[in-house]
Design an enzyme around this catalytic site. Structure first.
Site, PDB file in Angstrom:
ATOM      1  N   ASN A 233       0.856  -1.180   0.000  1.00  0.00           N
ATOM      2  CA  ASN A 233       0.000   0.000   0.000  1.00  0.00           C
ATOM      3  C   ASN A 233       0.898   1.238   0.000  1.00  0.00           C
ATOM      4  OD1 ASN A 233       0.873   0.404   2.674  1.00  0.00           O
ATOM      5  ND2 ASN A 233      -0.922  -0.615   3.534  1.00  0.00           N
ATOM      6  N   GLU A 236       3.493   1.275   2.812  1.00  0.00           N
ATOM      7  CA  GLU A 236       4.535   0.262   2.622  1.00  0.00           C
ATOM      8  C   GLU A 236       5.465   0.629   1.467  1.00  0.00           C
ATOM      9  OE1 GLU A 236       1.438  -3.130   4.268  1.00  0.00           O
ATOM     10  OE2 GLU A 236       1.789  -2.886   2.107  1.00  0.00           O
ATOM     11  N   ASP A 312      -6.909  -7.526   1.112  1.00  0.00           N
ATOM     12  CA  ASP A 312      -6.771  -8.988   1.028  1.00  0.00           C
ATOM     13  C   ASP A 312      -7.580  -9.531  -0.142  1.00  0.00           C
ATOM     14  OD1 ASP A 312      -5.279  -8.887   3.424  1.00  0.00           O
ATOM     15  OD2 ASP A 312      -7.101  -9.028   4.624  1.00  0.00           O
TER      16      ASP A 312
END
Length: 525
Positions: A233, A236, A312
């Site tokens: 993301n 990150e 996810d």
């Protein structure tokens, strides 16, 4: 878009269609998920008073829901979309662990490789909410995972990997992928030596063509594996670059400007940076262009929903599509659609094959009338949004189309695509066109995440539509100049702007059809 044969349909699939989720489920790829398990708890109730001992609201709990989270949520989503899922993780021998394993097993996930250890607490996140607002989150977890539990988990890795089409590493920093487990992963998933990296396939010689996807808080930890895909993301990705990201609309250009660094730092053949409400940006190596190629998707967010785990779902859909052989750009588009399904729900949820097909089917009757479109555009304008209009036949969708439409979207906030009617396409292109009827063309275009509204026009030019909508920007693709377009005068009359976007002749519909006629094959993408 007409469904292609099994042999060529997925490898050459550029657009999205409602039959795709079912076709992917038929492939039933074997996917191994290795990572940190979480049990998500959602407790909802009413607030009628404050407690006496502190200025805190009292939540009278009326509903308790629990769902697998983290790597377990990725496994649940993969199973819901038709994959044969093996799960490798570490949980406690406690109520949370039992509940987690029961829900995974009931969903069809193989949990025979999950280690239950008496010396740890299953990570559980309790969210307390009222009136649609999360008031508090309580986290219950072990401070340190038992070393013997990690050794047992590491011993389960080789068997779980055997025969897998894809492997997803879900490293959320909770410790399940540390120590002996990390060593086992590198031993069995290390990249081959002297293997050229393809922009579409990646390196997988030592992995026997097993797709490797890294979904990690710190993707750089796994750079040595040279994964096929990394899915950080924004936070990150910023960590990979050791810098801070700008906010809002500046984030995508920032990612694109640092594409080389992100690829090097992650070690991946392709990096898909997820940007929440702003969609995603995919960057991949491309030796032909001598620079990374990019692809953008656009989210359809829902305000004020208590959704969790959409990332996810995105990773799961991306993995099953790539494992089944779909092109990377189409796989990312499908993953964005799956994430859009769950982000509209409260709590932690999964996107099933049927739900994804229904979501894509919802675009089938999506072409708006002029009156309905005008009302929508007026509402967007009241919200201060910038309107972009473009038009074309968009008969056989190809990469030139998607690149052009993504460029058009970046000129404003709302992209309206006006499709030439079937009769006008015949006048422009000849009696053997269009290949796809206007309803099918509208459904495929509407399924693209960059497109907000679709309409069909039957006039010689879109000037009547321009006069009705008065878009801020009129975008046109091709080897034109504004002076060559009849529409320019209509746009400039009310103060709008005409923008000419990239012309990609080698990806024209005519070129695609000529290739099919001459060779019987669609061009490779």
């Amino acid at each position: 878009m007409a469904r292609l044969s099994n042999q060529e349909g997925l490898a050459n699939q550029e657009g999205l269609a409602d039959w795709l989720p079912g076709r992917l489920a038929e492939e039933r790829p074997v996917v191994t998920v290795i990572g940190d398990s979480i049990l998500d708890g959602w407790w909802d109730g009413t607030i009628d008073r404050f407690c006496r001992e502190a200025p805190a609201p009292v939540v009278q709990v009326q509903r308790r829901d629990f769902a697998p989270g983290g790597a377990a949520n990725t496994a649940m989503n993969l199973a819901a979309m038709g994959a044969d899922v093996r799960f490798v993780s570490l949980v406690g021998e406690d109520s949370g662990g039992h509940m987690l394993l029961d829900q995974l097993s009931s969903a069809g996930v193989d949990v025979s490789h999950v280690v239950a250890h008496a010396g740890m607490t299953t990570t559980t996140k309790f969210r307390v909410s009222s009136g649609g607002q999360v008031m508090l989150r309580l986290d219950d977890a072990s401070k340190e995972l038992p070393a013997d539990g990690l050794r047992q988990m590491a011993a389960a890795v080789p068997e779980a990997l055997r025969g897998s089409s894809a492997v997803v590493l879900c490293d959320y920093g909770a410790g399940a992928l540390d120590g002996a487990v990390r060593d086992a992963i590198f031993d069995h998933l290390g990249p081959g030596s002297d293997v050229p990296v393809s922009s579409e396939v990646g390196s997988a010689n030592a992995r026997q063509d097993t797709l490797l996807v890294v979904d990690a808080h710190h993707p750089g930890r796994w750079a040595g594996l040279k994964p096929d895909l990394a899915t950080p993301n924004a936070q990150e990705a910023a960590g990979l670059l050791e810098t801070e990201f700008p906010g809002g609309a500046a984030r995508c250009p920032f990612v694109e400007a640092h594409a080389d660094q992100l690829l090097r730092a992650s070690g991946a053949a392709a990096v898909v940076v997820t940007l929440d409400r702003e969609g995603t940006l995919t960057i991949r190596r491309n030796d032909t262009l001598q620079k990374p190629a990019t692809h953008r998707t656009w989210a359809r967010p829902q305000a004020e929903k208590q959704a969790s785990g959409a990332g996810d779902t995105f990773v799961a859909a991306l993995t099953i599509a790539r494992a089944a052989g779909m092109p990377l750009t189409s796989s990312v588009n499908l993953a964005q659609a799956a994430a859009d399904v769950v982000v509209h729900r409260p709590g932690t949820s999964v996107c099933t094959t049927d739900e994804l097909a229904k979501h894509l089917r919802g675009f089938a009757d999506t072409a708006l009338t002029d009156a309905d479109l005008a009302r929508q555009v007026d509402e967007h304008r009241r919200q201060g949004k910038r309107i972009v209009l473009t038009n074309g036949c968009f008969d056989v969708l190809h990469r030139g189309h998607t690149r052009y439409l993504n460029q058009a979207k970046q000129l404003g906030d709302v992209l309206v695509v006006a499709l030439n009617s079937d009769s006008s396409v015949r006048k422009l292109k000849g009696p053997d066109r269009p290949v796809n009827y206007e309803a099918d063309r509208a459904a495929v275009i509407a399924a693209l995440s960059c497109v907000d509204h679709v309409t069909v026009f039957d006039t010689p030019t879109p000037i009547p539509l321009i006069d009705l909508l008065r878009p801020d920007v009129y975008a046109k693709g091709g080897d034109y100049t504004p002076e060559m377009l009849q529409e320019t005068e209509a746009v400039e009359r009310y103060g709008g702007t005409v923008t000419i976007l990239d012309y990609v002749p080698e990806h024209s519909t005519t070129a695609v059809l000529e290739r099919i006629r001459s060779t019987g094959e669609a061009p490779q993408t």
